[in-house]
Design an enzyme around this catalytic site. Structure first.
Site, PDB file in Angstrom:
ATOM      1  N   PHE A   1      -4.288   4.619  -7.442  1.00 51.47           N
ATOM      2  CA  PHE A   1      -3.297   4.770  -6.816  1.00 51.47           C
ATOM      3  C   PHE A   1      -3.704   3.068  -5.287  1.00 51.47           C
ATOM      4  O   PHE A   1      -3.410   3.080  -4.505  1.00 51.47           O
ATOM      5  CB  PHE A   1      -2.779   5.834  -6.216  1.00 51.47           C
ATOM      6  CG  PHE A   1      -2.252   6.971  -6.926  1.00 51.47           C
ATOM      7  CD1 PHE A   1      -1.330   6.656  -8.014  1.00 51.47           C
ATOM      8  CD2 PHE A   1      -2.760   8.208  -6.843  1.00 51.47           C
ATOM      9  CE1 PHE A   1      -1.179   6.837  -9.011  1.00 51.47           C
ATOM     10  CE2 PHE A   1      -1.934   9.213  -8.064  1.00 51.47           C
ATOM     11  CZ  PHE A   1      -1.854   8.142  -8.584  1.00 51.47           C
TER      12      PHE A   1
ATOM     13  N   TRP B   1       4.614   5.508  -2.658  1.00 53.01           N
ATOM     14  CA  TRP B   1       3.170   5.219  -1.788  1.00 53.01           C
ATOM     15  C   TRP B   1       1.864   5.469  -3.089  1.00 53.01           C
ATOM     16  O   TRP B   1       1.263   4.737  -3.715  1.00 53.01           O
ATOM     17  CB  TRP B   1       2.488   5.607  -0.845  1.00 53.01           C
ATOM     18  CG  TRP B   1       1.157   5.798  -1.072  1.00 53.01           C
ATOM     19  CD1 TRP B   1       0.697   4.452   0.298  1.00 53.01           C
ATOM     20  CD2 TRP B   1       0.531   6.225  -0.767  1.00 53.01           C
ATOM     21  NE1 TRP B   1      -0.453   4.860   0.298  1.00 53.01           N
ATOM     22  CE2 TRP B   1      -1.138   5.599  -0.810  1.00 53.01           C
ATOM     23  CE3 TRP B   1      -0.211   7.176  -1.650  1.00 53.01           C
ATOM     24  CZ2 TRP B   1      -2.291   6.355  -0.648  1.00 53.01           C
ATOM     25  CZ3 TRP B   1      -1.527   7.771  -1.913  1.00 53.01           C
ATOM     26  CH2 TRP B   1      -2.464   7.158  -1.833  1.00 53.01           C
ATOM     27  N   HIS B   2       2.936   6.881  -4.293  1.00 58.82           N
ATOM     28  CA  HIS B   2       1.772   6.874  -5.495  1.00 58.82           C
ATOM     29  C   HIS B   2       1.766   5.696  -6.560  1.00 58.82           C
ATOM     30  O   HIS B   2      -0.043   6.184  -7.039  1.00 58.82           O
ATOM     31  CB  HIS B   2       2.099   7.857  -5.760  1.00 58.82           C
ATOM     32  CG  HIS B   2       1.202   9.741  -4.769  1.00 58.82           C
ATOM     33  ND1 HIS B   2       1.550   9.628  -3.761  1.00 58.82           N
ATOM     34  CD2 HIS B   2       0.161  10.203  -4.460  1.00 58.82           C
ATOM     35  CE1 HIS B   2       0.845  10.336  -2.777  1.00 58.82           C
ATOM     36  NE2 HIS B   2      -0.029  10.607  -3.469  1.00 58.82           N
ATOM     37  N   GLY B   3       2.774   4.982  -6.687  1.00 58.22           N
ATOM     38  CA  GLY B   3       2.684   4.556  -7.515  1.00 58.22           C
ATOM     39  C   GLY B   3       4.094   3.947  -7.740  1.00 58.22           C
ATOM     40  O   GLY B   3       5.368   5.068  -7.672  1.00 58.22           O
TER      41      GLY B   3
ATOM     42  N   SER C   1       6.194   8.719   0.208  1.00 58.74           N
ATOM     43  CA  SER C   1       5.387   9.247  -0.300  1.00 58.74           C
ATOM     44  C   SER C   1       5.012   8.963  -1.843  1.00 58.74           C
ATOM     45  O   SER C   1       3.967   8.641  -2.119  1.00 58.74           O
ATOM     46  CB  SER C   1       4.667  10.961   0.519  1.00 58.74           C
ATOM     47  OG  SER C   1       4.330  11.001  -0.301  1.00 58.74           O
TER      48      SER C   1
END
Lengths: 460, 402
Positions: free
Chosen positions: A460, A320-322, A317
């Site tokens: 994102f 996924w954000h950056g 996770s």
């Protein structure tokens, strides 16, 4: 096109009357799709090629799955394609830089050229939404959508296209099949939520950003008080920013006759980290729960296995954000914190013996500490901030923190607490609702100038 | 990450969002009727509050008013000023407004020594002496710092709400065509004064490369009175910031603190006057003469905008007088001076063909120029005296007398 701009207002003013008049005809879906593509293409028309490609592949893959016994193969095609798009556009530069760093460390005189790619807005959101359709179809949770137009509209419907909520096919797709007339109550509901979101973004998030930016731009120039206050402000800035966007998205969708999922539910009233993730970015949390955590085994195995699954999911996770180590560290922070606190949170002594106020404060402090990684411009900056906060303070210099921001945060916290307390009926009184709405609109009119700051989650 | 546990909040369920579940954190739900009332309240506020809370400029008492420099971008004040001049003019007075850039505003002089102030004073003194039966004139200073012809057009279009009997004196400052940059006719994006007064879509300056959203915001802001008023309030009371920006600047204060009320009061005093310039001729100062990059009138954006402004005023049947120059000839090389005169000849011919009154004052003495175009106080007096002896001027003014 940002929701809080006049450009969007003009767009919606053109889109909405036509939409209301053609919604229940065969032109309803095409008009929605064309408008959504206009909305998305406004950033860069080239983005449309990517979203069209991503949409078409998943639509085609499910068609192949329907006719072929090799369903797993087609699912793999979809996953590889979607994740490939994400890696190519979002992580290519990050991977190349790290590869070059590794080559340099090993003394290999070769440098991989850095890819010159543009990160399309909202790529993580629409790929996840599209991907969930193929996975759900593979699992038999959703029927095949036979209309490409409807499927493309599901992927690209403009209120939630660029920053969610990440919708599931089984929730949103059926809503395109029954386009009923829209009662006034839905329009009123939608407008209420939209204005609340607009206020959160324009009046709260953008204001707090000024203090956060002033401290986080040069953290080495600040001492603990300013660093702590800026971190607390960022916790609220990102909440206002993202939940504000979500409110606006849900409000618009509601006015258009669609229901989008709730994405936030008073996250800073959470009494445990698990509870926090059930209240923060709910559509993403549940996506990772259903498509990563559970396939990994969820909590069905041993305790160690459960902790491993949980930690891995949180780490993914974070990524996924950056595409930066700070996001990996943010995910890792939550993974470690969750592993360390899960046992405590589920104990009877914690649940019943610790006052809710203390639990909430504890979770808020943990979450704030994690946000440092999320907001810092670099790993080095994050370390400077941690050191600044935890190092013995020699001078408690004036943090020049605007008291008005503190009052704003306390006001919203109080409002959230009231919403979850037995006094919540006060907020439902018509006179309270009406005066609050008038106060929000008046504030927006008088005190908010031109500020077209993009939403944090657009990156994102 | 979320685990497989029953979720405690119904809102967390992705499926079937009922109306009760729909409202997330911190939302206030209004019914259709509630919205009707809320919008009615807002429309009333948008209409009434700007009318009730408009700065009183006290024009009856202070006839030599001008927009303070620090409020140059508060166009709501300009609008109020225009509305209040008609009422303040009084009976048997010829009401005129003089528009232009800082030459009209009076960059180097007190507000009682500006061009409009001198014109009013000298004309009224002369008529009392020679023909007391003639009506007095009141020329209001509507100079706005940095208002090039394009901005002037926007200013008059959007905010010049004068009575139809009010006559206009427009100053055309040739400075704005002394280079392609000043003329706003270069393709290279560049900042310029008062972009909010320039055309935002059709016919916008080539240098103006702002994105569509920003231009749309400006266009709406200039037309919606209640937004313009709120923007003016922010300029006056929050130093031009929104609330967040203001509290960042003043972390421990509230806008109604006496210190800030005092600051707001200070804004109304003349600020931005350049002081300490002495009347010394340009030759004695030893400043060499300069070359200018004149833009041909046929290619000039500023001139084309000025002509459009004149057409619009003619369509409104507004009585207008155009004053041309004078630029400081003592800083120009001979070739530039010739070019300058040629351009003004051309302007004069064009205006005459359009039946627009125009007056071209002679240059004043070298020591009375503070820079390329701004006179010092004595320079304004000389210019006003020239006007008094000009037939064009006298004819234009006296044509107002029934």
């Amino acid at each position: 096109m940002l929701f809080h701009t006049w450009t969007f207002a003009l767009f919606f003013l053109v889109f909405y009357p036509v939409y209301l008049s053609v919604r229940r005809t065969s032109l309803g879906i095409p008009w929605l799709l064309v408008s959504s593509y206009c909305f998305y293409g406004w950033w860069n028309p080239l983005y449309l090629l990517l979203i069209l490609y991503s949409t078409w592949i998943d639509f085609w893959v499910v068609g192949r799955m329907d006719q072929s016994p090799r369903r797993r193969l087609w699912l793999t095609v979809s996953l590889v394609n979607n994740l490939g798009i994400l890696v190519s556009f979002k992580y290519a530069t990050f991977l190349t830089n790290n590869l070059n760093l590794a080559l340099q460390t090993l003394g290999i005189p070769y440098e991989v050229p850095e890819p010159d790619v543009l990160l399309p807005v909202g790529i993580s959101f629409f790929t996840f939404q599209s991907m969930s359709y193929t996975i759900d179809y593979y699992r038999g949770h959703v029927a095949r959508e036979t209309s490409f137009l409807r499927f493309a509209t599901f992927v690209s419907i403009f209120p939630q296209l660029v920053a969610g909520p990440i919708e599931r096919a089984k929730h949103l797709l059926p809503q395109f099949n029954r386009l009923e007339s829209i009662p006034w109550s839905r329009i009123a509901d939608g407008a209420s939520v939209f204005v609340t979101g607009l206020f959160k973004k324009v009046a709260c998030a953008n204001a707090l950003a000024l203090y956060v930016d002033s401290v986080y731009t040069l953290p080495e120039n600040h001492t603990a008080p300013a660093l702590i206050l800026a971190t607390v402000c960022f916790a609220w800035q990102i909440y206002f920013d993202f939940s504000g966007y979500t409110d606006m998205a849900r409000g618009l969708a509601r006015m258009m006759g669609f229901d989008l999922s709730i994405n936030f539910h008073h996250p800073y009233l959470a009494t445990g980290l698990g509870d926090f993730w059930r209240r923060w970015h709910i559509s993403l949390s549940s996506w990772f729960r259903d498509y990563v955590y559970i396939p990994l085994g969820g909590s069905r195995g041993s305790l160690v296995q459960t902790y491993w699954n949980m930690a891995l999911t949180l780490l993914i996770s974070g990524i996924w954000h950056g595409a930066a180590w700070t996001f990996v560290a943010w995910g890792a922070f939550h993974a470690v914190a969750r592993v360390l606190t899960r046992g405590m949170e589920s104990s009877r002594r914690y649940r019943d013996g610790v006052p809710a106020f203390v639990k909430r404060l504890w979770v808020f402090v943990l979450v704030c500490l994690s946000w440092i990684f999320f907001r810092a411009m670099s790993w080095e900056d994050a370390m400077v901030i941690y050191r600044g906060i935890f190092a013995p303070v020699s001078t408690w210099s004036d943090p020049e923190f605007p008291l008005a921001f503190g009052a704003l945060i306390l006001l919203v916290w109080g409002h959230q607490w009231l919403e979850e307390s037995r006094w919540k009926t006060i907020l439902k009184l018509p006179v309270v609702r009406l005066s609050t709405m008038v106060a929000l609109l008046t504030y927006l009119w008088l005190f908010c100038g031109a500020d077209e700051q993009a939403f944090i989650y657009f990156q994102f | 990450m979320t685990e497989l546990q029953p979720q405690p909040h119904s809102e967390a369920k992705a499926n079937s969002v009922s109306s009760a579940d729909f409202h997330g954190a911190n939302t206030q739900r209004l019914s259709g009727r509630g919205w009707g009332i809320a919008l009615l309240v807002m429309v009333l506020m948008w209409t009434l509050v700007p009318k009730l809370y408009t700065p009183n400029l006290n024009l009856e008492h202070a006839r030599q008013f001008r927009i303070p420099f620090s409020l140059s971008e508060d166009y709501s004040i300009y609008r109020s000023y225009a509305e209040q001049t008609d009422a303040a003019a009084g009976e048997n007075i010829i009401n005129c407004v003089m528009l232009g850039d800082s030459v009209v505003w009076g960059e180097y002089v007190a507000k009682t020594d500006t061009w409009s102030a001198e014109l009013t004073r000298i004309w009224n003194a002369s008529k009392s002496e020679n023909d007391p039966a003639q009506p007095s004139i009141q020329i209001w200073n509507f100079g706005l710092n940095g208002a090039h012809p394009t901005a002037l057009r926007g200013l008059i279009r959007h905010h010049g709400k004068w009575d139809s009997r009010t006559a206009l004196i427009l100053h055309f400052n040739p400075l704005w065509i002394t280079s392609p940059e000043r003329d706003l006719s270069t393709f290279k994006p560049a900042p310029f004064n008062h972009p909010a007064l320039a055309p935002q879509f059709r016919d916008r300056p080539k240098v103006y490369k702002e994105n569509f959203g920003e231009r749309l915001r400006v266009a709406i802001g200039q037309r919606a009175g209640f937004l313009l008023w709120a923007q003016g309030m922010r300029i006056r009371h929050l130093n031009g910031y929104d609330w967040g920006g203001w509290v960042m600047e003043n972390p421990d204060a509230l806008p109604w603190d006496p210190e800030f009320v005092k600051k707001t009061d200070e804004m109304w005093r003349d600020q931005g006057i350049r002081e300490g310039v002495e009347a010394v001729s340009w030759e004695d100062q030893g400043i060499p003469r300069q070359s200018l990059e004149w833009v041909a009138l046929e290619e000039s954006y500023q001139w084309s905008q000025f002509l459009k402004l004149l057409d619009e005023l003619q369509d409104q049947e507004r009585r207008t007088l155009v004053i041309l120059g004078p630029l400081n000839p003592w800083i120009m090389k001979e070739a530039d001076l010739q070019q300058y005169n040629k351009i003004l000849d051309q302007v004069e011919i064009t205006l005459t063909e359009k039946s627009i009154s125009c007056w071209r004052p002679d240059s004043i003495a070298s020591e009375l120029y503070a820079d390329t175009s701004h006179p010092l106080a004595k320079g304004y007096t000389q210019l006003a005296e020239q006007a008094l002896s000009s037939e064009t001027w006298k004819n234009w003014i006296t044509a107002r007398i029934p």
